[in-house]
Design a protein around this motif. Sequence first.
Motif, short mmCIF file in Angstrom:
data_model
loop_
_atom_site.label_atom_id
_atom_site.label_comp_id
_atom_site.label_asym_id
_atom_site.label_seq_id
_atom_site.Cartn_x
_atom_site.Cartn_y
_atom_site.Cartn_z
N ASN A 14 11.65 8.22 5.94
CA ASN A 14 11.13 7.74 4.66
C ASN A 14 11.27 8.79 3.57
OD1 ASN A 14 10.48 5.23 5.63
ND2 ASN A 14 8.42 5.85 6.29
N LEU A 17 14.77 8.52 2.46
CA LEU A 17 14.96 7.32 1.67
C LEU A 17 14.47 7.53 0.23
CD1 LEU A 17 15.48 4.22 1.42
CD2 LEU A 17 13.16 3.88 2.28
N SER A 84 1.39 2.81 3.72
CA SER A 84 1.44 1.63 4.57
C SER A 84 0.08 1.01 4.76
CB SER A 84 1.99 2.00 5.94
OG SER A 84 3.16 2.73 5.78
N MET A 87 -5.22 -2.42 4.13
CA MET A 87 -6.52 -3.05 4.37
C MET A 87 -7.29 -3.12 3.05
SD MET A 87 -6.44 -3.92 7.44
CE MET A 87 -8.11 -4.31 7.97
N PRO A 106 6.44 -1.67 3.02
CA PRO A 106 7.73 -1.03 2.71
C PRO A 106 8.12 -1.18 1.24
CG PRO A 106 8.05 -3.11 3.87
CD PRO A 106 6.58 -2.88 3.81
N ILE A 107 8.73 -0.11 0.72
CA ILE A 107 9.15 -0.16 -0.68
C ILE A 107 10.38 -1.05 -0.80
CG2 ILE A 107 8.21 2.09 -1.30
CD1 ILE A 107 11.08 3.19 -1.02
N ALA B 266 -5.82 -1.79 11.05
CA ALA B 266 -5.35 -0.87 10.02
C ALA B 266 -4.21 -0.02 10.56
CB ALA B 266 -6.50 0.02 9.56
N SER B 269 -1.02 -2.11 11.19
CA SER B 269 -0.39 -2.40 9.92
C SER B 269 0.41 -1.19 9.45
CB SER B 269 -1.48 -2.76 8.91
OG SER B 269 -1.03 -2.56 7.61
N HIS B 270 -0.22 -0.04 9.59
CA HIS B 270 0.44 1.19 9.14
C HIS B 270 1.66 1.51 9.99
CE1 HIS B 270 0.93 5.61 8.85
NE2 HIS B 270 0.71 5.34 7.57
N GLU B 271 1.47 1.44 11.31
CA GLU B 271 2.55 1.81 12.21
C GLU B 271 3.75 0.89 12.09
OE1 GLU B 271 2.57 4.62 13.75
OE2 GLU B 271 0.54 4.99 12.98
N ARG B 273 4.61 -0.87 9.38
CA ARG B 273 5.25 -0.79 8.07
C ARG B 273 6.12 0.47 7.90
NH1 ARG B 273 2.66 -4.12 4.05
NH2 ARG B 273 1.19 -5.38 5.22
N THR B 274 5.69 1.55 8.57
CA THR B 274 6.42 2.81 8.39
C THR B 274 7.91 2.68 8.76
OG1 THR B 274 4.38 4.03 8.66
CG2 THR B 274 6.40 5.27 8.94
N LEU B 276 9.58 -0.13 9.07
CA LEU B 276 10.17 -1.17 8.23
C LEU B 276 10.56 -0.63 6.86
CD1 LEU B 276 8.28 -4.56 8.55
CD2 LEU B 276 10.73 -4.12 8.76
N ASN B 277 9.81 0.36 6.42
CA ASN B 277 10.12 0.97 5.14
C ASN B 277 11.52 1.53 5.13
OD1 ASN B 277 9.23 1.77 2.51
ND2 ASN B 277 9.18 3.90 3.26
N SER B 278 11.88 2.25 6.21
CA SER B 278 13.23 2.79 6.30
C SER B 278 14.27 1.69 6.41
CB SER B 278 13.34 3.70 7.53
OG SER B 278 12.55 4.84 7.36
N ILE B 280 14.21 -1.55 5.54
CA ILE B 280 14.42 -2.31 4.31
C ILE B 280 14.98 -1.42 3.21
CG2 ILE B 280 13.21 -3.56 2.47
CD1 ILE B 280 11.39 -4.73 4.63
N LEU B 313 8.65 -8.49 8.03
CA LEU B 313 7.58 -8.03 7.14
C LEU B 313 6.62 -9.19 6.83
CD1 LEU B 313 6.34 -5.87 5.34
CD2 LEU B 313 7.88 -6.61 3.51
N ASN B 317 2.71 -9.35 7.64
CA ASN B 317 1.73 -9.64 6.59
C ASN B 317 0.85 -10.83 6.97
OD1 ASN B 317 2.46 -7.58 4.91
ND2 ASN B 317 3.92 -8.80 3.74
N LEU B 320 -1.53 -9.84 9.74
CA LEU B 320 -2.56 -8.98 9.15
C LEU B 320 -3.54 -9.81 8.33
CD1 LEU B 320 -3.26 -5.97 8.99
CD2 LEU B 320 -2.04 -5.91 6.83
#
Lengths: 125, 492
Positions: A14, A17, A84, A87, A106-107, B266, B269-271, B273-274, B276-278, B280, B313, B317, B320
Amino acid sequence: MKISTLVIEDNENNMYLTTFLLENSGHQVHQAYDGTDGVKMAKELLPDLILLDIQLPKMNGYDVAKSLRQDPALATTPIVAITSYAMPGDREKALDSGCNGYIKKPINPDTFLAEIESYLTMVKH
Amino acid sequence: MIKYRDLSIKLKLISIQLFTTLFILVFFVGIYLYSQYRQFETVAFNRMSTLSEILGSNSISALLFFDNDAAEDVLKSLKTQPDILNAAVYDHDGLIFATYSLPSAKGFSFNNPVHEGRAVTNSHFVLTERIVFDNLKVGWIALRLDTKNRKAALVEALWQSFLLFIAGLILAALLSVRAQKPISDAILSLSEIAKRVRDSGDYALRLKATSQDELGLLVDTFNDMLEKIWHHEKHLEELVSERTLELEEAKTRAEESDHLKSAFLASMSHELRTPLNSIIGFTGILLQGMAGPLTDEQKKQLGMVKGSASHLLELINDVLDISKIEAGRIDIHGEAFMVDLLVVMAVSSLRPFAEKKGLVFNHTIEPNLPPLHSDKRRLEQVLLNLLNNAIKFTSEGSVQVNCYRRDDSLVIDVIDTGIGINEKDISTIFETFRQIDTGLDRVKEGSGLGLAISKKLSELLGGTLNVKSKPGDGSTFSVVLPLNLESETNED
């Protein structure tokens, strides 16, 4: 003159990125991989913009933002949380600790730069 | 009038004793008075008998010598006896020989000849006895007595009885007051303790038995009863505190597990998305050509990666969202906004998607709608979800959005000409993890959570989400939200 941006992010992919996107649009990017390092570098470099992950080793993003805001030299520097956490209350917590904005991961690479730009101009005015 | 049974025990006991005493006193006073009455007669005749014996023997010589004057002199000695009214001496043949009368009783004359014996009238006693000398009867003597003293004696006796009566009653009253005290005191203290136990609920209270009688037995029994209740109570308290403790433990465990669930949400969700960020992010960079030119095939494949990542994603969502809703951890931020703008934005963001499928995509909005007070982001989420579904499940025809006011509610209808829903499926489409098995087209993209989320969000916004549908004829989903016109005018 290049915009100087400090990215505080512990995930290497990240970080790569974000750095790639920022450098592509002409930012000068500085990288910090944990909270304490981030605070240290911010105080040394006094960047134009700080992008801050929340879940960080050593010191979490909320505490980083709070400690940066205590430094008069960084009092008005735009800080944008990129996290991320999704909540209820996460967004408020980030804004309460001193961040100007909140971008959820994700961005989206298509809109990310425009969002960053909007925070920069918003704070300037 | 107070009834006897309503009197206090104390008064009852006293009155029992007093009435008993009264009865006994009346009885004995009656006997006393009667005996006094009788005794007067006996005493009077005894006196008269003694007098006639003395006077008779004094008259013997007068009778033997036929000396009337001497006999009358003997009788005159009766002057010392004021209640002897008349007297007479008879001779051997029973004829009057000498007489005596008090001046006040001159008119009386004895029988002539003599009648021996006693005579009793209302006011007088008459006694006639023989005069005997050397065992020979020589004459008779008669005395007449006035009984007026008898009344005076009776009145005196009455007075004495009355005083005795009063004294007796007073004594009885004093005695009964003292005698009833242990009984009524015992009963009073019993009722006092019972009252205190009732008021304080303190079953540890005990009463001291002061006697060995039935009341003492009652006190002992009462104490035993308290003892039993006390044990029972203690047992109950222990039971209650035991249960309370168990409940508290269960509650703590439930809270802990709820907390863990939230923390898990929580962190998941965080784990998720991290990475997925890369995915996407880099796919976007590559597709934009920022990392260098791509061949068409590469672009096509990268587009698939991007689509799949976006879908992933969306799934994350949705999961979640539903978890947050079910855990009650969703925030609703109310604000006033123009709903027509929201509908236009939603429709235009999905228009390319609908047009790509060749669908007619129109909307109507009633003019001059009042501003809606609700959570804009959540309503947008609901609307986008309904539009996405409508477009997804309609292969030809149209998707129509109508936004209008009905009474105090705002209605947004999403009408499609899609596959429709079976009657038996209508009740289950809003349940979590349900997607209708169409048979042909097994899985449309989506988590199956969209409708469940939309319905729950609509309800969280104070409204409803309903559906009308016929298989093959398409479906109509209606979001109905309250306009809250009152609060709106209050804010102005």
